[in-house]
Design a protein around this motif. Structure first.
Motif, PDB file in Angstrom:
ATOM      1  N   PRO A 139       0.387  -1.426   0.011  1.00 28.81           N
ATOM      2  CA  PRO A 139       0.159  -0.511   0.388  1.00 28.81           C
ATOM      3  C   PRO A 139       1.264   1.322  -0.541  1.00 28.81           C
ATOM      4  N   ALA A 140       2.333   1.335  -0.014  1.00 26.45           N
ATOM      5  CA  ALA A 140       3.037   2.700   0.741  1.00 26.45           C
ATOM      6  C   ALA A 140       3.306   3.576  -0.732  1.00 26.45           C
ATOM      7  N   ALA A 141       3.147   2.961  -1.782  1.00 26.97           N
ATOM      8  CA  ALA A 141       2.888   4.127  -2.937  1.00 26.97           C
ATOM      9  C   ALA A 141       1.470   3.844  -3.000  1.00 26.97           C
ATOM     10  N   TRP A 142       0.730   3.156  -2.833  1.00 29.59           N
ATOM     11  CA  TRP A 142      -0.596   3.549  -3.624  1.00 29.59           C
ATOM     12  C   TRP A 142      -1.050   4.721  -2.046  1.00 29.59           C
ATOM     13  N   LEU A 143      -0.673   5.214  -1.298  1.00 25.42           N
ATOM     14  CA  LEU A 143      -1.195   6.075  -0.073  1.00 25.42           C
ATOM     15  C   LEU A 143      -0.386   7.205  -0.667  1.00 25.42           C
ATOM     16  N   TRP A 144       0.570   6.642  -0.440  1.00 27.20           N
ATOM     17  CA  TRP A 144       2.214   8.413  -0.616  1.00 27.20           C
ATOM     18  C   TRP A 144       2.138   8.385  -1.635  1.00 27.20           C
ATOM     19  N   TRP A 145       1.602   8.961  -3.522  1.00 30.12           N
ATOM     20  CA  TRP A 145       1.622   9.315  -3.762  1.00 30.12           C
ATOM     21  C   TRP A 145       0.528  10.367  -4.010  1.00 30.12           C
ATOM     22  N   PRO A 146      -0.448   9.128  -4.194  1.00 28.86           N
ATOM     23  CA  PRO A 146      -2.214   9.677  -3.976  1.00 28.86           C
ATOM     24  C   PRO A 146      -2.702  10.595  -2.922  1.00 28.86           C
ATOM     25  N   GLY A 147      -1.761  10.728  -2.314  1.00 27.34           N
ATOM     26  CA  GLY A 147      -1.576  11.621  -0.641  1.00 27.34           C
ATOM     27  C   GLY A 147      -0.783  12.751  -1.015  1.00 27.34           C
ATOM     28  N   LEU A 148       0.162  12.667  -1.522  1.00 26.17           N
ATOM     29  CA  LEU A 148       0.892  14.305  -1.920  1.00 26.17           C
ATOM     30  C   LEU A 148       0.037  15.184  -3.122  1.00 26.17           C
ATOM     31  N   LEU A 149      -0.672  14.055  -4.044  1.00 26.23           N
ATOM     32  CA  LEU A 149      -1.510  14.918  -4.823  1.00 26.23           C
ATOM     33  C   LEU A 149      -2.599  15.524  -4.200  1.00 26.23           C
ATOM     34  N   SER A 150      -3.412  14.833  -3.969  1.00 22.84           N
ATOM     35  CA  SER A 150      -4.295  15.357  -2.822  1.00 22.84           C
ATOM     36  C   SER A 150      -4.018  16.719  -1.929  1.00 22.84           C
ATOM     37  N   ALA A 151      -2.625  16.474  -0.996  1.00 23.82           N
ATOM     38  CA  ALA A 151      -2.274  17.826  -0.250  1.00 23.82           C
ATOM     39  C   ALA A 151      -1.811  19.428  -1.922  1.00 23.82           C
ATOM     40  N   ALA A 152      -1.358  19.050  -2.777  1.00 24.74           N
ATOM     41  CA  ALA A 152      -1.073  19.976  -3.680  1.00 24.74           C
ATOM     42  C   ALA A 152      -2.275  20.275  -4.283  1.00 24.74           C
ATOM     43  N   VAL A 153      -3.274  19.730  -4.505  1.00 24.88           N
ATOM     44  CA  VAL A 153      -4.543  20.248  -4.709  1.00 24.88           C
ATOM     45  C   VAL A 153      -5.249  20.664  -3.758  1.00 24.88           C
ATOM     46  N   GLY A 154      -4.954  20.370  -2.275  1.00 25.67           N
ATOM     47  CA  GLY A 154      -5.832  21.119  -1.460  1.00 25.67           C
ATOM     48  C   GLY A 154      -5.303  22.041  -0.775  1.00 25.67           C
ATOM     49  N   ALA A 155      -3.632  22.205  -1.111  1.00 25.68           N
ATOM     50  CA  ALA A 155      -3.117  23.854  -0.691  1.00 25.68           C
ATOM     51  C   ALA A 155      -3.656  25.162  -1.963  1.00 25.68           C
ATOM     52  N   LEU A 156      -3.861  24.440  -2.730  1.00 26.64           N
ATOM     53  CA  LEU A 156      -4.434  25.216  -3.865  1.00 26.64           C
ATOM     54  C   LEU A 156      -6.223  25.915  -2.773  1.00 26.64           C
ATOM     55  N   VAL A 157      -6.816  25.166  -2.069  1.00 23.05           N
ATOM     56  CA  VAL A 157      -7.867  25.930  -1.459  1.00 23.05           C
ATOM     57  C   VAL A 157      -7.913  26.373  -0.138  1.00 23.05           C
ATOM     58  N   PRO A 158      -8.868  28.156   0.052  1.00 27.80           N
ATOM     59  CA  PRO A 158      -8.131  28.073   1.300  1.00 27.80           C
ATOM     60  C   PRO A 158      -8.803  28.082   2.469  1.00 27.80           C
ATOM     61  N   GLY A 159      -9.826  27.158   2.192  1.00 32.17           N
ATOM     62  CA  GLY A 159     -10.154  25.915   3.353  1.00 32.17           C
ATOM     63  C   GLY A 159     -11.031  27.324   4.325  1.00 32.17           C
ATOM     64  N   LEU A 160     -11.344  26.623   5.299  1.00 34.87           N
ATOM     65  CA  LEU A 160     -12.049  26.956   6.488  1.00 34.87           C
ATOM     66  C   LEU A 160     -10.711  28.010   7.886  1.00 34.87           C
ATOM     67  N   THR A 161      -9.780  27.193   7.726  1.00 39.14           N
ATOM     68  CA  THR A 161      -8.421  27.427   8.277  1.00 39.14           C
ATOM     69  C   THR A 161      -7.351  28.169   7.669  1.00 39.14           C
ATOM     70  N   GLY A 162      -7.605  28.163   6.734  1.00 41.24           N
ATOM     71  CA  GLY A 162      -6.633  29.311   5.685  1.00 41.24           C
ATOM     72  C   GLY A 162      -5.013  28.270   5.414  1.00 41.24           C
ATOM     73  N   ARG A 163      -3.926  28.582   4.192  1.00 35.72           N
ATOM     74  CA  ARG A 163      -3.409  27.261   3.939  1.00 35.72           C
ATOM     75  C   ARG A 163      -2.086  27.293   4.550  1.00 35.72           C
ATOM     76  N   ARG A 164      -1.922  28.364   5.721  1.00 33.48           N
ATOM     77  CA  ARG A 164      -0.791  27.903   6.779  1.00 33.48           C
ATOM     78  C   ARG A 164      -0.927  27.083   7.516  1.00 33.48           C
TER      79      ARG A 164
END
Length: 203
Positions: free
Chosen positions: A18-43
């Motif tokens: 499972p390592a690669a199948w969690l690592w790369w999608p996790g980084l991808l979703s984190a990169a996508v999420g960093a584009l969204v301000p969200g409720l708490t803010g990016r920082r």
């Protein structure tokens, strides 16, 4: 325990699968999420995600290590009438059995970024990092014992250290197509995990 014709899968390969199948999608979703301000803010989201990465990675790495040691200490020699499952077959079977859970985890990580940007993705990546580190740790046990640890495929359908697993089987360090820790063995083509001879030749 080591007698009879049955299929064996490498413990380290199952843990590493499972390592690669969690690592790369996790980084991808984190990169996508960093584009969204969200409720708490990016920082705040990135700081929370970094903390979750370390916590999840550490928890996954440490989880059930005592159980792995216990099964490794009580391992018995594999019989000659066994099939050693190829590394790629083990990885493929794991992926097919859990592909929908992986998709749901990825979508949940992306969705959580609308609340806490990138945090869910980094937590997912942390789980992958923890499993990769655990596979390397198992590889250390294999090197110390100069054996490879295998488990019957029907015993390890949920996890290689689950309660239904009564014990591991062992071969010599040259058996199969994966190195200690589950990495692919260079120069070893598919099909080497053949019946009987692959086990006895590795002794």
């Amino acid at each position: 325990m080591g007698r009879g014709a049955h299929a064996l899968a490498r413990v380290a390969v199952i843990v590493r699968a499972p390592a690669a199948w969690l690592w790369w999608p996790g980084l991808l979703s984190a990169a996508v999420g960093a584009l969204v301000p969200g409720l708490t803010g990016r920082r705040i989201g990135l700081l929370a995600g970094a903390g979750l990465f370390l916590i999840v990675a550490g928890a996954v790495f440490l989880a059930r290590r005592g159980r792995y040691r216990e099964l490794a200490r009580g391992a018995s020699r594999a019989g000659k009438a066994v099939f050693l499952q190829d590394r790629r077959v083990t990885l493929r079977n794991w992926r097919r059995a859990r592909r929908w859970w992986l998709l749901i985890a990825f979508l949940a990580a992306v969705g959580s970024s609308f609340a806490v940007p990138a945090a869910g993705g980094l937590a997912l990546a942390g789980a992958g990092a923890g499993l990769w580190a655990k596979a390397l740790w198992i590889g250390g046990l294999e090197r110390d014992a100069e054996t490879l640890f295998w488990v019957r495929t029907e015993w390890a359908r949920s996890a290689p250290a689950a309660k239904p697993v009564p014990g591991y089987l062992t071969t010599g360090p040259a058996a199969g197509d994966a190195l200690p820790g589950g990495a692919r063995r260079r120069g070893r083509g598919p099909g080497r995990a053949a019946r009987g001879a692959a086990v006895s030749a590795a002794r």
